[in-house]
Motif scaffolding. Structure first.
Motif, short mmCIF file in Angstrom:
data_model
loop_
_atom_site.label_atom_id
_atom_site.label_comp_id
_atom_site.label_asym_id
_atom_site.label_seq_id
_atom_site.Cartn_x
_atom_site.Cartn_y
_atom_site.Cartn_z
N LEU A 163 0.87 -1.33 0.00
CA LEU A 163 -0.28 0.32 -0.16
C LEU A 163 0.86 0.95 -0.07
CD1 LEU A 163 -2.26 -1.10 2.36
CD2 LEU A 163 -2.81 -0.54 0.02
N PRO A 164 1.36 1.19 1.03
CA PRO A 164 2.09 2.60 0.99
C PRO A 164 2.96 2.63 -1.04
CG PRO A 164 3.41 1.80 2.73
CD PRO A 164 2.37 0.68 1.89
N LYS A 165 3.80 1.43 -1.74
CA LYS A 165 4.44 1.37 -2.58
C LYS A 165 3.22 2.44 -3.27
CE LYS A 165 8.65 1.32 -1.28
NZ LYS A 165 9.44 2.78 -1.58
N LEU A 166 1.83 1.76 -3.61
CA LEU A 166 1.27 2.08 -4.24
C LEU A 166 0.35 3.22 -4.44
CD1 LEU A 166 -0.74 0.48 -6.44
CD2 LEU A 166 -2.38 0.19 -4.60
N ALA A 167 0.32 3.60 -3.76
CA ALA A 167 0.35 5.40 -2.72
C ALA A 167 1.44 6.19 -3.37
CB ALA A 167 -0.24 5.55 -1.52
N GLU A 168 1.94 5.85 -3.42
CA GLU A 168 3.20 6.27 -4.03
C GLU A 168 3.29 6.51 -5.72
OE1 GLU A 168 8.08 5.63 -4.09
OE2 GLU A 168 7.84 6.18 -1.62
#
Length: 207
Positions: A107-112
């Motif tokens: 999720l952090p990488k997807l949001a980024e």
């Protein structure tokens, strides 16, 4: 050729096709890589993304199609964002099918990567594994087939910390198990169960 949405990137593709038995047996091996992709999507922008695709399979007598492997990897700044993989089979004449798949996302990488203004994540992981099968109960009736379909799956959201719009989440976790059968336009939910957690505390179960 692609229009104005994609502004940068490099793509290559390798395809190997092997024909046997006078063309009655075909083996396919495809791989593709994309690097440095920059694209403008509705509501978000993808910057410096890398992707890889792999497909291996075989077709016999133009009827039995077997997918030994398919995988799609999406990365941002050389770190994995989304991974999809699976295998399956399909019979052209009877339309019997079986597909197994797995999905993982950070999720952090997807949001980024997507740069969505309403979605922020400092931690969290999504995992899904599922299977879809289809059996033709009347293979002789090609114009009016009757199918018995089954969908099973397991979904997990783990340790999501972040926000969506005005909603804030602290180590939020959810798990869902699904088992559905479909036959003669009737769906039977044999299992739909799950649980919720927040900040290490149980938030309830449903079934």
């Amino acid at each position: 050729f692609l229009g104005t949405n994609v502004t940068a990137g490099q793509v290559n593709l390798t395809l190997n096709l092997l024909s046997k038995k006078a063309g009655k047996s075909l083996q396919l091996d495809l791989s593709s890589q994309a690097s440095g992709l920059v694209a403008n999507l509705p509501g978000s922008t993808i910057d410096q993304a890398d992707a890889s695709l792999r497909v291996r399979g075989q077709a016999d007598d133009f009827n039995a199609i077997r997918l030994d492997e398919f995988s799609l990897q999406l990365a941002h700044q050389k770190q994995s964002v989304v991974s999809v993989s699976g295998a399956g089979s399909f019979a052209v004449k009877t339309q019997d099918a079986d597909l197994q798949t797995k999905f993982e996302a950070s999720l952090p990488k997807l949001a980024e990567l997507l740069d969505l203004p309403d979605f922020k994540a400092s931690a969290g992981q999504i995992n899904f594994s599922g299977r879809v099968s289809q059996k033709n109960l009347a293979p002789a009736q090609l114009k009016n087939p009757s199918f018995d379909r089954t969908v099973t799956g397991n979904f997990k959201l783990e340790d999501f910390t972040g926000r969506y719009a005005t909603n804030r989440f602290d180590r939020f976790a959810a798990g869902i198990d699904l088992d559905v059968a479909m036959k003669n336009q009737l769906a039977e939910i044999r299992k739909f169960a799950g649980s919720l957690r927040q900040a290490g505390q149980a938030g309830g179960d449903f079934d």
